[in-house]
Design a protein around this motif. Structure first.
Motif, PDB file in Angstrom:
ATOM      1  N   ASN A  61     -17.971  13.973  -4.969  1.00  0.00           N
ATOM      2  CA  ASN A  61     -16.572  13.925  -5.424  1.00  0.00           C
ATOM      3  C   ASN A  61     -15.606  14.160  -4.259  1.00  0.00           C
ATOM      4  N   SER A  62     -15.830  13.414  -3.187  1.00  0.00           N
ATOM      5  CA  SER A  62     -15.002  13.615  -2.010  1.00  0.00           C
ATOM      6  C   SER A  62     -14.796  12.308  -1.253  1.00  0.00           C
ATOM      7  N   VAL A  63     -13.867  12.357  -0.298  1.00  0.00           N
ATOM      8  CA  VAL A  63     -13.623  11.240   0.617  1.00  0.00           C
ATOM      9  C   VAL A  63     -13.682  11.776   2.040  1.00  0.00           C
ATOM     10  N   SER A  64     -14.539  11.175   2.856  1.00  0.00           N
ATOM     11  CA  SER A  64     -14.640  11.569   4.259  1.00  0.00           C
ATOM     12  C   SER A  64     -13.702  10.716   5.102  1.00  0.00           C
ATOM     13  N   VAL A  65     -12.930  11.372   5.957  1.00  0.00           N
ATOM     14  CA  VAL A  65     -12.094  10.675   6.930  1.00  0.00           C
ATOM     15  C   VAL A  65     -12.828  10.738   8.268  1.00  0.00           C
ATOM     16  N   VAL A  66     -13.223   9.571   8.777  1.00  0.00           N
ATOM     17  CA  VAL A  66     -14.076   9.517   9.958  1.00  0.00           C
ATOM     18  C   VAL A  66     -13.298   8.966  11.152  1.00  0.00           C
ATOM     19  N   ASP A  67     -13.356   9.682  12.264  1.00  0.00           N
ATOM     20  CA  ASP A  67     -12.811   9.206  13.538  1.00  0.00           C
ATOM     21  C   ASP A  67     -13.875   8.294  14.155  1.00  0.00           C
ATOM     22  N   LEU A  68     -13.585   7.006  14.234  1.00  0.00           N
ATOM     23  CA  LEU A  68     -14.567   6.056  14.734  1.00  0.00           C
ATOM     24  C   LEU A  68     -14.589   5.972  16.260  1.00  0.00           C
ATOM     25  N   GLY A  69     -13.676   6.689  16.908  1.00  0.00           N
ATOM     26  CA  GLY A  69     -13.740   6.802  18.362  1.00  0.00           C
ATOM     27  C   GLY A  69     -14.828   7.782  18.788  1.00  0.00           C
ATOM     28  N   THR A  70     -14.960   8.852  18.002  1.00  0.00           N
ATOM     29  CA  THR A  70     -15.958   9.876  18.304  1.00  0.00           C
ATOM     30  C   THR A  70     -17.117   9.862  17.309  1.00  0.00           C
ATOM     31  N   ASN A  71     -16.987   9.044  16.257  1.00  0.00           N
ATOM     32  CA  ASN A  71     -17.996   8.974  15.193  1.00  0.00           C
ATOM     33  C   ASN A  71     -18.280  10.339  14.580  1.00  0.00           C
ATOM     34  N   THR A  72     -17.185  11.043  14.283  1.00  0.00           N
ATOM     35  CA  THR A  72     -17.281  12.347  13.633  1.00  0.00           C
ATOM     36  C   THR A  72     -16.308  12.411  12.461  1.00  0.00           C
ATOM     37  N   VAL A  73     -16.608  13.276  11.495  1.00  0.00           N
ATOM     38  CA  VAL A  73     -15.745  13.462  10.339  1.00  0.00           C
ATOM     39  C   VAL A  73     -14.576  14.359  10.721  1.00  0.00           C
ATOM     40  N   LEU A  74     -13.372  13.832  10.555  1.00  0.00           N
ATOM     41  CA  LEU A  74     -12.165  14.606  10.862  1.00  0.00           C
ATOM     42  C   LEU A  74     -11.801  15.560   9.728  1.00  0.00           C
ATOM     43  N   LYS A  75     -11.975  15.060   8.509  1.00  0.00           N
ATOM     44  CA  LYS A  75     -11.554  15.831   7.349  1.00  0.00           C
ATOM     45  C   LYS A  75     -12.298  15.323   6.120  1.00  0.00           C
ATOM     46  N   THR A  76     -12.557  16.206   5.179  1.00  0.00           N
ATOM     47  CA  THR A  76     -13.147  15.828   3.908  1.00  0.00           C
ATOM     48  C   THR A  76     -12.195  16.219   2.794  1.00  0.00           C
ATOM     49  N   LEU A  77     -11.714  15.215   2.072  1.00  0.00           N
ATOM     50  CA  LEU A  77     -10.820  15.455   0.941  1.00  0.00           C
ATOM     51  C   LEU A  77     -11.665  15.639  -0.312  1.00  0.00           C
ATOM     52  N   THR A  78     -11.392  16.700  -1.072  1.00  0.00           N
ATOM     53  CA  THR A  78     -12.185  17.037  -2.247  1.00  0.00           C
ATOM     54  C   THR A  78     -11.317  16.998  -3.500  1.00  0.00           C
TER      55      THR A  78
END
Length: 330
Positions: A61-78
């Motif tokens: 039940n979430s949305v991951s915001v991914v930085d594709l420059g670093t291929n890491t999750v910036l934030k997870t919206l719940t």
């Protein structure tokens, strides 16, 4: 005809059972890395410049915001941030300023301001959102979103600027609408539908928001059509048919099926989604049961290769980003 690789373009695949995103370099068709996300990722949308991805995590039940420059999750919206239960389809506006998320179980739509990565509006059934909203497509001018509602067998139209429902299309939609794609000129929306007795694709005139034609198995549509994508020039639609392990190639000029790609052409077991490179040269198909991605040369509809190494379990949605042009949005 010589096929030119898409330099700087990557395909991103949501692996439902591996809780990850596989990153495919379309120049070499190899997986370069896997990005861990939340539980049960299903669909994703990528900004056209390839900088960010928004991933719906169905089980978490979430949305991951991914930085594709670093291929890491910036934030997870719940859910505490305004994401509904069982987020499913997601689409970005062409300018990347808004992400539209369909929350299947809660019957709602969350609108995310991508500059701040906050939910700024949630539309519910009281606002006109249907039951079991599934996939989302945004018009090329960024003004409206079209959302398929499997449970209520209709399509919700949302004004993104107003953050309000402006229409509900029911007549001619039929049972269980699922996939949706809009032509580059914004004049038509293609909707896939599948029931136990009939699989079909309905075509909506977006100026009047009415169904103008429905294609069925007698027209060449396969069994259980799900994901679909249009070529950047709008000349063809590629429609994946889960139960027949095939991809229908539809010529949009006259809405005629010109080719059916099958397992003999490299399509895997239970294909579910499809995306096309911004230059229109390659088609990427996720095969959920095979655990693979099929790459097709869109110029001649021939199999290029099948990617298995680096693809996670139950590959689901696929999106492209980087290079130039409009990425596929699932």
């Amino acid at each position: 005809m010589r096929l030119t690789p898409c330099h700087g373009v990557f395909a991103y695949v949501a692996n439902y059972s591996s809780d990850s995103i596989s990153v495919i370099d379309t120049k070499t068709n190899t997986v370069t890395t896997a990005i861990p996300v939340d539980d049960g990722p299903v669909y994703l949308a990528v900004k056209r410049d390839g900088s960010r991805a928004y991933v719906t995590n169905f089980d978490a039940n979430s949305v991951s915001v991914v930085d594709l420059g670093t291929n890491t999750v910036l934030k997870t919206l719940t859910q505490n941030d305004g994401i509904g239960q069982r987020p499913y389809g997601v689409a970005l506006t062409p300018d990347g300023s808004r992400a539209i998320v369909a929350n299947q179980q809660s019957g709602s739509v969350s609108i995310i301001d991508t500059g701040k990565n906050v939910v700024i509006k949630t539309l519910t059934g009281d606002d006109g959102v249907g039951t079991d909203p599934s996939l989302v497509a945004v018009t090329p001018d960024g003004s409206h979103a079209y959302i398929t509602n499997q449970g209520s067998s209709n399509v919700t139209v949302i004004s993104i600027r107003k953050a309000a429902v402006t229409g509900v299309i029911t007549e001619g939609i039929g049972d269980f609408p699922y996939g949706v794609a809009i032509t580059p000129d914004g004049s038509r929306a293609y909707i896939t539908k599948a029931t136990r007795t009939q699989s079909s694709v309905s075509i909506i005139d977006t100026r009047r928001n009415t169904v103008i034609r429905t294609l069925t198995s007698s027209d060449g549509i396969g069994d259980l059509p799900l994901g679909l994508a249009l070529t950047p020039d709008g000349s063809h639609a590629y429609i994946v048919n889960r139960n027949s392990d095939s991809v229908t190639v539809l010529r949009t000029r006259d809405d005629r099926v010109v080719k059916t790609l099958t397992t003999d052409d490299g399509i895997g077991d239970e294909p579910i989604d499809v995306a096309i490179t911004p230059d229109g040269s390659r088609v990427y198909v996720t095969n959920q049961v095979s655990g693979s991605v099929t790459v097709i040369n869109a110029r001649n509809n021939r199999h290029i290769e099948t990617i298995t190494s680096g693809i996670g379990g139950s590959p689901f949605g696929v999106a492209l980003g980087g290079g130039h042009g409009m990425p596929h949005i699932g």
